[in-house]
Design an enzyme around this catalytic site. Structure first.
Site, PDB file in Angstrom:
ATOM      1  N   LYS A  81     -18.875 -10.557 -56.824  1.00 48.15           N
ATOM      2  CA  LYS A  81     -17.759 -11.263 -57.462  1.00 48.15           C
ATOM      3  C   LYS A  81     -17.637 -12.651 -56.819  1.00 48.15           C
ATOM      4  CE  LYS A  81     -13.099 -10.178 -59.090  1.00 48.15           C
ATOM      5  NZ  LYS A  81     -12.128  -9.077 -59.266  1.00 48.15           N
ATOM      6  N   GLU A 136      -1.699   2.995 -64.654  1.00 53.44           N
ATOM      7  CA  GLU A 136      -0.238   2.900 -64.741  1.00 53.44           C
ATOM      8  C   GLU A 136       0.392   4.204 -65.209  1.00 53.44           C
ATOM      9  OE1 GLU A 136      -2.351   0.605 -65.826  1.00 53.44           O
ATOM     10  OE2 GLU A 136      -1.818  -1.252 -64.816  1.00 53.44           O
ATOM     11  N   ARG A 144       1.758   0.641 -71.414  1.00 56.19           N
ATOM     12  CA  ARG A 144       0.865   1.787 -71.705  1.00 56.19           C
ATOM     13  C   ARG A 144       1.408   3.082 -71.115  1.00 56.19           C
ATOM     14  NH1 ARG A 144      -4.961   0.734 -69.320  1.00 56.19           N
ATOM     15  NH2 ARG A 144      -4.855  -0.721 -71.032  1.00 56.19           N
TER      16      ARG A 144
HETATM   17  C1  TPP Z   1      -3.603  -2.202 -67.766  1.00 58.59           C
HETATM   18  C2  TPP Z   1      -3.930  -3.327 -66.823  1.00 58.59           C
HETATM   19  N1  TPP Z   1      -3.538  -3.227 -65.553  1.00 58.59           N
HETATM   20  C3  TPP Z   1      -3.802  -4.218 -64.669  1.00 58.59           C
HETATM   21  C4  TPP Z   1      -4.463  -5.347 -65.084  1.00 58.59           C
HETATM   22  C5  TPP Z   1      -4.691  -6.490 -64.126  1.00 58.59           C
HETATM   23  N2  TPP Z   1      -6.128  -6.658 -63.853  1.00 58.59           N
HETATM   24  C6  TPP Z   1      -6.841  -7.559 -64.491  1.00 58.59           C
HETATM   25  S1  TPP Z   1      -8.427  -7.573 -64.011  1.00 58.59           S
HETATM   26  C7  TPP Z   1      -8.125  -6.356 -62.860  1.00 58.59           C
HETATM   27  C8  TPP Z   1      -9.201  -5.860 -61.978  1.00 58.59           C
HETATM   28  C9  TPP Z   1     -10.407  -5.536 -62.787  1.00 58.59           C
HETATM   29  O1  TPP Z   1     -11.444  -5.136 -61.906  1.00 58.59           O
HETATM   30  P1  TPP Z   1     -12.894  -4.939 -62.517  1.00 58.59           P
HETATM   31  O2  TPP Z   1     -12.787  -4.182 -63.774  1.00 58.59           O
HETATM   32  O3  TPP Z   1     -13.710  -4.369 -61.453  1.00 58.59           O
HETATM   33  O4  TPP Z   1     -13.367  -6.414 -62.899  1.00 58.59           O
HETATM   34  P2  TPP Z   1     -13.801  -7.597 -61.917  1.00 58.59           P
HETATM   35  O5  TPP Z   1     -12.597  -8.509 -61.843  1.00 58.59           O
HETATM   36  O6  TPP Z   1     -14.154  -6.998 -60.607  1.00 58.59           O
HETATM   37  O7  TPP Z   1     -14.959  -8.246 -62.589  1.00 58.59           O
HETATM   38  C10 TPP Z   1      -6.815  -5.962 -62.924  1.00 58.59           C
HETATM   39  C11 TPP Z   1      -6.213  -4.919 -62.058  1.00 58.59           C
HETATM   40  C12 TPP Z   1      -4.846  -5.410 -66.435  1.00 58.59           C
HETATM   41  N3  TPP Z   1      -5.471  -6.507 -66.936  1.00 58.59           N
HETATM   42  N4  TPP Z   1      -4.577  -4.403 -67.276  1.00 58.59           N
HETATM   43 MG    MG Z   2     -14.934  -5.141 -60.079  1.00 63.93          MG
END
Ligand code: TPP
Ligand code: MG
Ligand code: DXP
Length: 626
Positions: A281, A367, A395
């Site tokens: 990342k 959630e 959700r």
């Molecule tokens: C339902 C929901 N909860 C929390 C979030 C906030 N959120 C956005 S990206 C993320 C982390 C995603 O991690 P990953 O899928 O590993 O993607 P990366 O950023 O590592 O590429 C979170 C918690 C969201 N977008 N939707």
């Molecule tokens: Mg990730």
């Protein structure tokens, strides 16, 4: 001329010799870093999938082939390669291109996202539609390891695997959610175990025997069989194969030739396949590689140093003040536990997690689970505080009703990012929580007028015996001094802030200070004189005061940063109806029944007529209509 300037569509990318692709990657990173340094945005996620995105658009042909990006915050390279290079400088700005895939922005954006863990469900639907229509295009979902902690991803895999549709899931594993990824799955995914053996073995065989040699392929097949024979290991491959997906990986998500070879091979399959890619990342920008959490969703920053110019969680932010107030209150009350769904930084819970590690829970992007987990804790005498962005609670609506309200359990929903959030746009605006929550049995809903009152409302919530929703906006407070002693407020009581002669304004939460400013402005300009009330509670309303104001002035104005439908103003109307108070004219100001676009918070509030000038104008016009 930059190579990227010659790429107006994936077809242009396909025409380039493979040897030029590393330069495309380098130029993509440069544009993404430069744009995020001025606009802010999801820099680290997007930098991590540059090679993967190039490989996807080399091997597959959107828009015929469909790629669904989970959350979609990592899709900047995808946007740059699909005809939006010229508009990319408008990223996340009002009337600019979205920070997430949008179907009305490009046919290459197969599905709209923003909330995590939806991509495999959407891809399964796209695959089923393709099959019903007799088409043969490919369907892919790109999902991160963090988003794989969301239960919906498994519901989808269970269904997709069962149908064994021709589809490809690409698991982008960078071992990060926003913070470090959590959960048994996360540990499991990084436990490459025998997969590591196979992976190293494959690499050695390939380098020794060359990629195309059939002997090499047989040896690779042998290596795979060896992996299967390692019954002692339960590797990621076996987990996903249990869901009916052919598992491939893990492979290096920055190794373009390896990605191209793997995708070309898998393209010939017609089953459900999961490719596990390992990425970094923030790759390609050292400050982001060193701090992928900070650069997950970052404000504008200095390119050279990586110094962020205006952080989100400044000391005066509602989020930071909430976090420190919770620590203060938890120090005197061992029942208090804090829960986050993968957003410890964004919700201000890092200090709590350090001070009370045993009373802090990060459940991953889950959630629904968080709500019922909190309910379980509450039945045993604890005071769970689930701190979550307003839009992400949506959700879990049924669990709030079914597991918390019906049992009248003392769970506190600390709803950060209530109201317009700004550049994340319509998927993230906290515009619905009042409408969703105020009609639930036993629920209390309140909103503080400023960051100081937020502290006292938190103490109020902790002193209550049933479910409480406490909502507050993204960003900094109004700059009032913080009381050192935090005391509960009288529940269901509003606060009269100024008297008036011509009407009364009932302002909720973040609308209180703008209402005061508007009323003062009107009076200064010789206009009407308005009483201003800090409503504080949506449920229970201050029924006595509201009836008094209605009978006294005959004209009420309600203000809220929520959808008008089912919001605070609706509650006031219902009260007047219920009490048989006729003839009172009520003006409700808040969010319309329409998508609120992306844009800076102040710009959006002005657009909605919720800035002091807009409020003054609406109020004066309303009072003049008598
Ligand atoms: C339902 C929901 N909860 C929390 C979030 C906030 N959120 C956005 S990206 C993320 C982390 C995603 O991690 P990953 O899928 O590993 O993607 P990366 O950023 O590592 O590429 C979170 C918690 C969201 N977008 N939707
Ligand atoms: Mg990730
Ligand atoms: C993509 C996503 O859902 C999160 O990264 C979100 O954008 C964070 O919002 P804040 O910037 O308000 O913390």
């Amino acid at each position: 001329m930059a190579l990227l300037d010659t790429i107006d569509s994936p077809a242009d990318l396909k025409r380039l010799p493979v040897s030029r692709l590393p330069q495309v990657a380098e130029e993509l990173r440069r544009v993404i870093i430069q744009t995020c340094s001025t606009n802010g945005g999801h820099l680290a996620p997007s930098l991590g999938v540059v090679e993967l995105t190039i490989a996807l658009h080399r091997v597959f042909s959107t828009p015929e082939d469909k790629i669904v990006w989970d959350v979609g915050h990592q899709a900047y390279a995808h946007k740059l390669l699909t005809g939006r290079r010229d508009r990319f400088s408008t990223l996340r700005k009002l009337d600019g291109i979205s920070g997430f895939p949008k179907r009305d922005e490009s046919p290459h954006d197969a599905f709209e996202v923003g909330h995590a863990s939806t991509s495999i469900s959407a891809a399964t639907g796209l695959a089923a539609a393709r099959d019903l229509a007799g088409r043969r295009n490919k369907v892919l979902a790109v999902i991160g390891d963090g988003s794989m902690t969301g239960g919906m991803a498994y519901e989808a895999m269970n269904h997709a695997g069962h149908m064994n549709r021709d589809m490809i899931v690409i698991l982008n594993d960078n071992e990060m959610s926003i913070a470090e990824n959590v959960g048994a799955l996360s540990n499991f995914l990084t436990r490459t175990g025998s997969s590591e053996f196979v992976y190293r073995f494959k690499k050695n065989v390939e380098s020794f025997l060359g990629r195309k040699d059939t002997v090499g392929k047989n040896l690779l097949h042998l290596a795979k069989k060896l992996e299967d024979s390692f019954k002692g290991f339960f590797t990621p491959g076996m987990l996903f194969e249990a869901f009916g997906f052919e598992y491939i990986g893990p492979i290096d998500g920055h190794d373009l030739p390896m990605l191209l070879e793997t995708l070309e091979k898998v393209k010939k399959y017609h089953d459900a396949v999961l490719i596990h890619v390992l990425t970094k990342k923030g790759k390609g920008y050292k400050p982001a590689e060193d701090d992928p959490s900070l650069f997950h969703g970052v404000g504008p920053f200095d390119l050279e140093s990586g110094r962020v110019l205006k952080g989100k969680g400044g000391a005066a932010s509602y989020t930071a003040i909430f976090g420190s107030a919770l620590c203060k209150l938890a120090a005197d009350d061992e029942r208090v536990v804090a829960i986050t769904a993968a957003m410890p930084d964004g919700t201000g819970l890092i200090p709590f997690s350090r001070q009370f590690p045993k009373r802090f829970f990060d459940v991953g992007i889950a959630e629904q689970h968080a709500v019922t987990f909190a309910a379980g804790l509450a039945t045993q005498g604890f005071r769970p505080v689930f701190t979550v962005y307003s839009s992400f609670l949506q959700r879990a609506y049924d669990l709030v009703f079914h597991d918390v309200c019906l049992q009248n359990l003392p769970v506190i929903f600390a709803l950060d990012r209530a109201g317009v959030v700004g550049n994340d746009g319509p998927t993230h605006h906290g515009s619905l929580d009042i409408s969703l929550l105020r009609h639930l049995p036993n629920m209390t809903v309140m909103a503080p007028r400023d960051e100081n009152e937020l502290q006292h409302m938190l103490a109020t919530a902790l002193g209550m015996q049933g479910p409480v929703a406490l909502r507050y906006p993204r960003g900094n407070g109004v700059g009032v001094a913080l009381d050192q002693i935090i005391t509960p407020l009288p529940v269901g009581r509003a606060e009269v802030l100024r008297e008036g002669k011509d009407g009364a304004v009932l302002a909720l939460g973040s609308m209180v200070h703008p209402a005061l400013e508007a009323a003062l402005q009107l009076e200064r300009d010789g206009g009407p004189s308005l009483a201003v009330v800090n409503a504080r509670f949506v449920k229970p309303l201050d029924e006595e005061l509201i009836q008094f104001l209605a009978r006294t002035y005959g004209r009420l104005i309600t203000l809220e940063e929520n959808a008008l439908q089912g919001g605070f103003g609706s509650a006031v109307l219902e009260l007047l109806e219920e009490k048989g108070i006729r003839g009172t004219r009520v003006l409700r100001l808040g969010y319309p029944d329409a998508q609120i676009p992306q844009g800076d918070q102040g710009v959006l509030r002005a657009m909605l007529g919720l800035d002091p000038a807009g409020l003054a104008s609406s109020m004066e016009a309303f009072l003049r209509r008598d």
